[in-house]
Design a protein around this motif. Sequence first.
Motif, PDB file in Angstrom:
ATOM      1  N   VAL A 159       0.843  -1.197   0.000  1.00 29.37           N
ATOM      2  CA  VAL A 159       0.000   0.000   0.000  1.00 29.37           C
ATOM      3  C   VAL A 159       0.883   1.253   0.000  1.00 29.37           C
ATOM      4  CG1 VAL A 159      -1.654   1.340   1.376  1.00 29.37           C
ATOM      5  CG2 VAL A 159      -1.920  -1.138   1.174  1.00 29.37           C
ATOM      6  N   VAL A 183      -8.523  -4.396  -0.457  1.00 31.36           N
ATOM      7  CA  VAL A 183      -8.714  -3.390  -1.524  1.00 31.36           C
ATOM      8  C   VAL A 183      -7.465  -3.274  -2.399  1.00 31.36           C
ATOM      9  CG1 VAL A 183      -9.231  -0.965  -2.043  1.00 31.36           C
ATOM     10  CG2 VAL A 183     -10.387  -2.086  -0.128  1.00 31.36           C
ATOM     11  N   ARG A 207      -8.430  -2.561  -6.181  1.00 26.00           N
ATOM     12  CA  ARG A 207      -9.796  -2.031  -6.354  1.00 26.00           C
ATOM     13  C   ARG A 207      -9.820  -0.536  -6.044  1.00 26.00           C
ATOM     14  NH1 ARG A 207     -11.360  -7.084  -3.074  1.00 26.00           N
ATOM     15  NH2 ARG A 207     -11.267  -8.632  -4.712  1.00 26.00           N
ATOM     16  N   ALA A 211      -7.870   6.935  -2.409  1.00 25.07           N
ATOM     17  CA  ALA A 211      -7.449   7.017  -3.814  1.00 25.07           C
ATOM     18  C   ALA A 211      -7.014   8.445  -4.175  1.00 25.07           C
ATOM     19  CB  ALA A 211      -8.586   6.555  -4.724  1.00 25.07           C
TER      20      ALA A 211
HETATM   21  S1  SF4 Z   1      -5.801   3.932  -4.921  1.00 25.17           S
HETATM   22 FE1  SF4 Z   1      -5.486   1.857  -5.600  1.00 25.17          FE
HETATM   23  S2  SF4 Z   1      -3.280   1.605  -5.600  1.00 25.17           S
HETATM   24 FE2  SF4 Z   1      -3.720   3.424  -4.391  1.00 25.17          FE
HETATM   25  S3  SF4 Z   1      -3.816   2.689  -2.302  1.00 25.17           S
HETATM   26 FE3  SF4 Z   1      -5.897   2.696  -3.111  1.00 25.17          FE
HETATM   27  S4  SF4 Z   1      -6.215   0.626  -3.909  1.00 25.17           S
HETATM   28 FE4  SF4 Z   1      -4.006   0.907  -3.616  1.00 25.17          FE
END
Ligand code: SF4
Length: 352
Positions: free
Chosen positions: A142, A189, A197, A204
């Motif tokens: 993450v 996630v 996801r 995000a």
């Molecule tokens: S946006 Fe996507 S890549 Fe970024 S932390 Fe959330 S799930 Fe992970």
Amino acid sequence: MLNEIVQPLISWYRQNKRILPWRDQKNAYYTWVSEIMLQQTRVEAVKPYFLRFIGELPDVKALAECPEEKLMKLWEGLGYYNRVRNMKNAAQTVVSEYSGILPASYEELLALKGIGSYTAGAIASIAYDIPVPAVDGNVLRVFSRITEDRQDIMKQSVRRQVEEKLLEIMPKEAPGDFNQALMELGAVVCVPNGPARCTECPIAEFCRAYHHGTVDELPVKAPKKKRTIENRTVFVIQDGERTAIHKRPEEGLLAGLYELPNAEGHLSMDEALERVKEMALEPLYIEALPEAKHIFSHIEWRMTGYRIRVSSLEERKESSFIFTEKKQSEKQYAIPSAFRAYIKYMKEKSGK
Ligand code: SF4
């Protein structure tokens, strides 16, 4: 900017966290047991093991006093048996030095056998509200995506950097929830296998990899060392209803556990019969069993097997053998899952 992830993550976690048996109450021992079990095993698989373990060994003192055979039996199937041996060792220290209560100190936890920075951080923050990070593989993934960091997450130095950055933003009022939120996000996630996801992700808007379309490129991991392949032949040696097992050496792979007799290499039927005769047994009948494979962290066993009927196990000269039927073995002897494909040929006592 990184500190902006804290509140959305905690709110998301409190609303969405999975119900897990070790989350029912704050209990440092439960956190410890669950975290050690979860190190190599999926959550769903750990649940019944956890409930059985704390049912039999409800506290640190019970673990410290648990006989070795029983402990191995409780761990049977989870693998990496040194984890539970280290736990028992640490439990004995906790009994002698801390009156049976896991210390509420990150450093003192870290000094216990088998407890590394992740487990110490998890116990300290989840059970004792101490503001320290708990960085596992989920958190590393993450974090590398949020910060779009392309350093190799397998490196200790990178883990330490992540710990330091998380320490800076650690919320003093909810360190346990924050750490668990990061782990949970990574588990459900920002997942390791398959696409992340991102549309369901509570952070995000703060994620650099998401904004730059680089999620699939992260995390960066140096390729693992190749596993060594070992060929083995497993013998299911039986008289009427009993099967021969014996104890493995106290050192090395699967130390101190029980196993079906086995030999290096893939033996032909004739070689297998010879080998059984060398054990001072008289083979009457031999049957080839299907091939099987078991993967340890650095070794892969490719196994062939034979079921061999012998005249009488009583006449054996091989003193290290134990002759057991299936039910008794299940109750008493911890046989690692590496032998699962062949254990199923063990026999029940007739009439049961
Ligand atoms: S946006 Fe996507 S890549 Fe970024 S932390 Fe959330 S799930 Fe992970």
